[in-house]
Design a protein around this motif. Structure first.
Motif, PDB file in Angstrom:
ATOM      1  N   ALA A 166     -32.897 -66.405 -37.116  1.00  0.00           N
ATOM      2  CA  ALA A 166     -31.858 -65.349 -37.677  1.00  0.00           C
ATOM      3  C   ALA A 166     -32.942 -63.816 -37.392  1.00  0.00           C
ATOM      4  O   ALA A 166     -33.537 -63.903 -36.419  1.00  0.00           O
ATOM      5  N   LYS A 167     -31.797 -63.381 -37.870  1.00  0.00           N
ATOM      6  CA  LYS A 167     -31.546 -61.938 -37.601  1.00  0.00           C
ATOM      7  C   LYS A 167     -31.313 -60.969 -38.624  1.00  0.00           C
ATOM      8  O   LYS A 167     -30.185 -61.445 -39.704  1.00  0.00           O
ATOM      9  N   ILE A 168     -31.934 -59.803 -38.661  1.00  0.00           N
ATOM     10  CA  ILE A 168     -32.253 -59.237 -40.097  1.00  0.00           C
ATOM     11  C   ILE A 168     -31.761 -57.476 -39.998  1.00  0.00           C
ATOM     12  O   ILE A 168     -31.743 -56.642 -38.708  1.00  0.00           O
ATOM     13  N   ILE A 205     -28.746 -61.284 -43.565  1.00  0.00           N
ATOM     14  CA  ILE A 205     -29.559 -61.785 -42.544  1.00  0.00           C
ATOM     15  C   ILE A 205     -28.228 -62.759 -41.949  1.00  0.00           C
ATOM     16  O   ILE A 205     -27.110 -63.708 -42.918  1.00  0.00           O
ATOM     17  N   THR A 206     -28.262 -62.815 -40.737  1.00  0.00           N
ATOM     18  CA  THR A 206     -27.415 -64.156 -39.925  1.00  0.00           C
ATOM     19  C   THR A 206     -27.814 -65.084 -39.034  1.00  0.00           C
ATOM     20  O   THR A 206     -28.889 -64.188 -38.526  1.00  0.00           O
ATOM     21  N   ILE A 216     -38.294 -64.406 -47.133  1.00  0.00           N
ATOM     22  CA  ILE A 216     -40.067 -64.368 -47.051  1.00  0.00           C
ATOM     23  C   ILE A 216     -40.141 -65.629 -47.764  1.00  0.00           C
ATOM     24  O   ILE A 216     -40.840 -66.415 -47.406  1.00  0.00           O
ATOM     25  N   ASP A 217     -39.858 -65.889 -49.405  1.00  0.00           N
ATOM     26  CA  ASP A 217     -40.568 -66.987 -49.844  1.00  0.00           C
ATOM     27  C   ASP A 217     -39.841 -68.368 -49.715  1.00  0.00           C
ATOM     28  O   ASP A 217     -40.216 -69.097 -49.619  1.00  0.00           O
ATOM     29  N   CYS A 238     -32.943 -68.134 -44.955  1.00  0.00           N
ATOM     30  CA  CYS A 238     -32.892 -67.130 -45.390  1.00  0.00           C
ATOM     31  C   CYS A 238     -31.563 -66.894 -45.711  1.00  0.00           C
ATOM     32  O   CYS A 238     -31.102 -65.947 -46.359  1.00  0.00           O
ATOM     33  N   GLU A 239     -30.373 -67.184 -44.452  1.00  0.00           N
ATOM     34  CA  GLU A 239     -29.509 -66.545 -44.948  1.00  0.00           C
ATOM     35  C   GLU A 239     -28.981 -66.521 -46.378  1.00  0.00           C
ATOM     36  O   GLU A 239     -27.994 -65.868 -47.101  1.00  0.00           O
TER      37      GLU A 239
END
Length: 142
Positions: free
Chosen positions: A118-120, A112-113, A132-133, A103-104
């Protein structure tokens, strides 16, 4: 009937298409008719007493009404898109996240990190949904 009976412009599929059971008889929403088979809405039959000029005027009035309807539809679509723009923010389901970093790497905003999970950053997230995909664990949702 132009819609709802399978004769409309968008549903059907002809042999082997459609939703439903059977041996490919195409009994879906179009009842086995071909997809967009060139159907066009029935044209109003002008009364025989109208002159060519009167018929042209009648058709121009109908065209104007259709243009107004189309503009109203386009306006509503724009309104709905604007309403949803920026209101969706991705969230991480921490229990599902394995910290793979996919995701990042895909986030165009750098929102995102990933450390262990993961953190958004909600201030940077635009709600594009790419994270998401790409998430293999389904750990990111709106």
């Amino acid at each position: 009937m132009p819609f709802g009976d399978g004769t409309g412009p968008f549903w059907g599929g002809g042999p082997g298409a459609g939703r439903g059971r059977g041996r490919g008889r195409g009994r879906g929403m179009g009842g086995g008719r071909r997809f967009f088979s060139g159907w066009s809405p029935p044209q109003p039959t002008p009364p025989q007493s109208l002159s060519s000029e009167e018929e042209v005027k009648m058709l121009e009035e109908q065209a104007k009404m259709l243009e107004q309807q189309l503009e109203a539809i386009k306006g509503r679509i724009k309104e709905l898109k604007e309403r949803n723009k920026g209101t969706r923010k991705a969230k991480v389901i921490v229990e599902n996240c394995v910290g793979c970093g996919a995701c990042e790497n895909v986030c165009p905003e750098g929102a995102i990190t990933v450390d262990e999970v993961a953190k958004i950053d909600e201030n940077k997230c635009t709600g594009c949904g790419r994270c998401i995909d790409i998430c293999p664990r389904g750990a990111i949702v709106f």
